[in-house]
Write an enzyme that holds these catalytic residues in place. Sequence first.
Site, PDB file in Angstrom:
ATOM      1  N   ARG A  15       0.833  -1.212   0.000  1.00 38.86           N
ATOM      2  CA  ARG A  15       0.000   0.000   0.000  1.00 38.86           C
ATOM      3  C   ARG A  15       0.870   1.266   0.000  1.00 38.86           C
ATOM      4  NH1 ARG A  15      -0.506   4.654   2.727  1.00 38.86           N
ATOM      5  NH2 ARG A  15      -0.036   3.521   4.653  1.00 38.86           N
ATOM      6  N   ASP A  16       1.554   1.524   1.077  1.00 37.80           N
ATOM      7  CA  ASP A  16       2.318   2.775   1.178  1.00 37.80           C
ATOM      8  C   ASP A  16       3.438   2.796   0.141  1.00 37.80           C
ATOM      9  OD1 ASP A  16       2.950   5.241   2.161  1.00 37.80           O
ATOM     10  OD2 ASP A  16       3.662   4.568   4.112  1.00 37.80           O
ATOM     11  N   HIS A 207       6.019   4.673  12.465  1.00 38.63           N
ATOM     12  CA  HIS A 207       6.029   4.551  10.994  1.00 38.63           C
ATOM     13  C   HIS A 207       6.996   5.612  10.457  1.00 38.63           C
ATOM     14  CE1 HIS A 207       3.468   4.095   7.150  1.00 38.63           C
ATOM     15  NE2 HIS A 207       4.237   5.137   6.884  1.00 38.63           N
ATOM     16  N   HIS A 209       9.783   7.137   7.667  1.00 39.49           N
ATOM     17  CA  HIS A 209      10.333   7.167   6.309  1.00 39.49           C
ATOM     18  C   HIS A 209      11.812   7.531   6.434  1.00 39.49           C
ATOM     19  CE1 HIS A 209       6.567   7.052   3.717  1.00 39.49           C
ATOM     20  NE2 HIS A 209       6.130   6.934   4.964  1.00 39.49           N
ATOM     21  N   CYS A 240       5.103   9.303  -0.380  1.00 35.52           N
ATOM     22  CA  CYS A 240       3.709   9.706  -0.224  1.00 35.52           C
ATOM     23  C   CYS A 240       3.368  10.634  -1.372  1.00 35.52           C
ATOM     24  CB  CYS A 240       3.486  10.404   1.115  1.00 35.52           C
ATOM     25  SG  CYS A 240       1.783  10.956   1.309  1.00 35.52           S
ATOM     26  N   ASN A 249       9.681   4.324   2.708  1.00 29.49           N
ATOM     27  CA  ASN A 249       9.565   3.952   4.119  1.00 29.49           C
ATOM     28  C   ASN A 249      10.850   3.255   4.543  1.00 29.49           C
ATOM     29  OD1 ASN A 249       6.741   3.878   2.928  1.00 29.49           O
ATOM     30  ND2 ASN A 249       6.299   3.658   5.104  1.00 29.49           N
TER      31      ASN A 249
HETATM   32  P1  HMG Z   1     -12.960  14.439  -2.650  1.00 29.13           P
HETATM   33  O1  HMG Z   1     -12.716  14.722  -4.090  1.00 29.13           O
HETATM   34  O2  HMG Z   1     -12.954  15.576  -1.686  1.00 29.13           O
HETATM   35  O3  HMG Z   1     -14.271  13.559  -2.387  1.00 29.13           O
HETATM   36  O4  HMG Z   1     -11.902  13.354  -2.188  1.00 29.13           O
HETATM   37  P2  HMG Z   1     -15.722  13.554  -2.883  1.00 29.13           P
HETATM   38  O5  HMG Z   1     -16.518  12.941  -1.771  1.00 29.13           O
HETATM   39  O6  HMG Z   1     -16.123  14.895  -3.415  1.00 29.13           O
HETATM   40  O7  HMG Z   1     -15.667  12.526  -4.089  1.00 29.13           O
HETATM   41  C1  HMG Z   1     -15.015  12.782  -5.325  1.00 29.13           C
HETATM   42  C2  HMG Z   1     -15.102  11.539  -6.184  1.00 29.13           C
HETATM   43  O8  HMG Z   1     -14.378  10.466  -5.568  1.00 29.13           O
HETATM   44  C3  HMG Z   1     -16.533  11.023  -6.370  1.00 29.13           C
HETATM   45  O9  HMG Z   1     -16.597  10.397  -7.641  1.00 29.13           O
HETATM   46  C4  HMG Z   1     -16.639   9.957  -5.309  1.00 29.13           C
HETATM   47  O10 HMG Z   1     -17.603   8.986  -5.607  1.00 29.13           O
HETATM   48  C5  HMG Z   1     -15.252   9.364  -5.341  1.00 29.13           C
HETATM   49  P3  HMG Z   1     -17.300  11.104  -8.909  1.00 29.13           P
HETATM   50  O11 HMG Z   1     -18.702  11.348  -8.452  1.00 29.13           O
HETATM   51  O12 HMG Z   1     -16.524  12.383  -9.119  1.00 29.13           O
HETATM   52  O13 HMG Z   1     -17.142  10.089 -10.000  1.00 29.13           O
HETATM   53  N1  HMG Z   1     -14.880   8.724  -4.076  1.00 29.13           N
HETATM   54  C6  HMG Z   1     -14.364   7.491  -3.990  1.00 29.13           C
HETATM   55  N2  HMG Z   1     -14.065   6.571  -4.920  1.00 29.13           N
HETATM   56  C7  HMG Z   1     -13.538   5.404  -4.476  1.00 29.13           C
HETATM   57  N3  HMG Z   1     -13.313   5.132  -3.177  1.00 29.13           N
HETATM   58  C8  HMG Z   1     -13.612   6.045  -2.222  1.00 29.13           C
HETATM   59  C9  HMG Z   1     -14.163   7.276  -2.622  1.00 29.13           C
HETATM   60  N4  HMG Z   1     -14.561   8.358  -1.942  1.00 29.13           N
HETATM   61  C10 HMG Z   1     -15.017   9.255  -2.840  1.00 29.13           C
HETATM   62  N5  HMG Z   1     -13.371   5.760  -0.946  1.00 29.13           N
HETATM   63  C11 HMG Z   1     -11.139  11.566  -0.793  1.00 29.13           C
HETATM   64  C12 HMG Z   1     -11.848  12.905  -0.852  1.00 29.13           C
HETATM   65  C13 HMG Z   1     -10.862  11.270   0.682  1.00 29.13           C
HETATM   66  C14 HMG Z   1     -12.004  10.502  -1.383  1.00 29.13           C
HETATM   67  C15 HMG Z   1      -9.822  11.686  -1.591  1.00 29.13           C
HETATM   68  O14 HMG Z   1      -9.125  12.830  -1.175  1.00 29.13           O
HETATM   69  C16 HMG Z   1      -8.937  10.490  -1.457  1.00 29.13           C
HETATM   70  O15 HMG Z   1      -9.270   9.388  -1.864  1.00 29.13           O
HETATM   71  N6  HMG Z   1      -7.753  10.678  -0.863  1.00 29.13           N
HETATM   72  C17 HMG Z   1      -6.819   9.567  -0.623  1.00 29.13           C
HETATM   73  C18 HMG Z   1      -5.461  10.085  -0.460  1.00 29.13           C
HETATM   74  C19 HMG Z   1      -4.521   8.943  -0.154  1.00 29.13           C
HETATM   75  O16 HMG Z   1      -4.817   7.782  -0.330  1.00 29.13           O
HETATM   76  N7  HMG Z   1      -3.307   9.310   0.309  1.00 29.13           N
HETATM   77  C20 HMG Z   1      -2.306   8.361   0.633  1.00 29.13           C
HETATM   78  C21 HMG Z   1      -2.583   7.617   1.902  1.00 29.13           C
HETATM   79  S1  HMG Z   1      -2.131   8.504   3.395  1.00 29.13           S
HETATM   80  C22 HMG Z   1      -0.463   8.181   3.585  1.00 29.13           C
HETATM   81  O17 HMG Z   1       0.159   7.656   2.708  1.00 29.13           O
HETATM   82  C23 HMG Z   1       0.199   8.473   4.880  1.00 29.13           C
HETATM   83  C24 HMG Z   1       0.386   7.239   5.733  1.00 29.13           C
HETATM   84  O18 HMG Z   1       1.104   6.228   5.042  1.00 29.13           O
HETATM   85  C25 HMG Z   1       1.150   7.619   6.990  1.00 29.13           C
HETATM   86  C26 HMG Z   1       2.542   8.121   6.709  1.00 29.13           C
HETATM   87  O19 HMG Z   1       3.165   7.730   5.734  1.00 29.13           O
HETATM   88  O20 HMG Z   1       2.990   8.920   7.531  1.00 29.13           O
HETATM   89  C27 HMG Z   1      -0.956   6.647   6.140  1.00 29.13           C
HETATM   90 MG    MG Z   2       3.990   6.147   5.000  1.00 26.24          MG
END
Ligand code: HMG
Ligand code: MG
Length: 302
Positions: A15-16, A207, A209, A240, A249
């Site tokens: 995933r990450d 966690h 990096h 990220c 990471n």
């Molecule tokens: P948004 O654009 O504000 O959301 O995104 P929305 O509710 O307006 O929806 C927009 C579109 O996305 C819509 O589709 C929804 O249906 C769809 P459309 O009508 O335009 O066709 N949608 C989805 N589709 C699939 N699955 C879903 C979903 N939700 C809405 N769950 C949202 C808000 C949160 C969805 C978006 O910003 C997003 O998906 N962000 C994810 C970002 C991400 O994954 N980042 C990486 C992970 S975090 C990380 O890596 C850090 C970590 O590892 C810790 C560390 O490293 O320190 C955890």
């Molecule tokens: Mg991470």
Amino acid sequence: MSSSDHVKVVEVGPRDGLQNEAKRVPTEVRIALVDALTAAGLPVVEVGAFVSPQWVPQMAESDVVLRGIERKQDTRYPVLVPNLKGYQAAIEAGAEDVSIFAAASEAFSQANINCSIAESLDRFRPVAAAAQAAGIGLRGYISCVLGCPYQGAVPVADVVRVARDLVAMGCSEISLGDTIGVGTAGQARETTAAVAREIGLEKVAVHFHDTYGQALANVIACLDLGVRVVDASVAGLGGCPYAKGASGNLATEDLVYMLDGLGLPTGIDLDDLIIAGEGICSYLGKPPASKAALAIAAKRKS
Ligand code: HMG
Ligand code: MG
């Protein structure tokens, strides 16, 4: 440090790691990676993320991956869910553990999930309630606990507050993410200790990096505090998408090599882990970003 202490290593590479690869990895390769990590004895393998494919295309079809893996009875296979839509899709695909992810910095929260920290917590509440009602495991991540690519320094109190809120929702484990890999050991210890005082040490995971080469030192600092859950990514894959310049990471191979040396058992077979890393790296066309993996592979050849 007690040498009899078991350390739970949470593998986040599928995933990450893969969420940040420029090259899209087909589902069969992602499934093979998860299966190889299971075979290496990882107790927890984070399989994917049920996020918007517009935001993170690399995690599209995480449902196919989750359905395709071969599960081992004692291994957990969590997935990230940003909202109820993601949670429901994850459950339909057979998830038994989900992770929600908030940030300790406002700017990062906006960039990563398009809302404020408070809004994100409101969005997670129904997810957490549904998970608890269904007996689904629930982990909480906090990003940018040691620094933010947009705001710079992050007050410890902000990290503690988010950790408290996530635990109040029902998270059994809080992973403290140095998302951009800027922290050093003293800071890692201070922040981790402050969170542990608030929520209890047994709920804390770390966690790191390795952007500045500090990840293992930070782990040691937190092991000294008594932390026994550490996230890592095979072959050091990762970064990220919303934290430019964040390198991978901490490599799981480097972590396991160090823990083996410290006599802290993990149940992980380092040779099998290295094979898992080599498999995904040969697909990606790059060497593993793990010094231990490279050194052991070189020794094997000579
Ligand atoms: P948004 O654009 O504000 O959301 O995104 P929305 O509710 O307006 O929806 C927009 C579109 O996305 C819509 O589709 C929804 O249906 C769809 P459309 O009508 O335009 O066709 N949608 C989805 N589709 C699939 N699955 C879903 C979903 N939700 C809405 N769950 C949202 C808000 C949160 C969805 C978006 O910003 C997003 O998906 N962000 C994810 C970002 C991400 O994954 N980042 C990486 C992970 S975090 C990380 O890596 C850090 C970590 O590892 C810790 C560390 O490293 O320190 C955890
Ligand atoms: Mg991470």
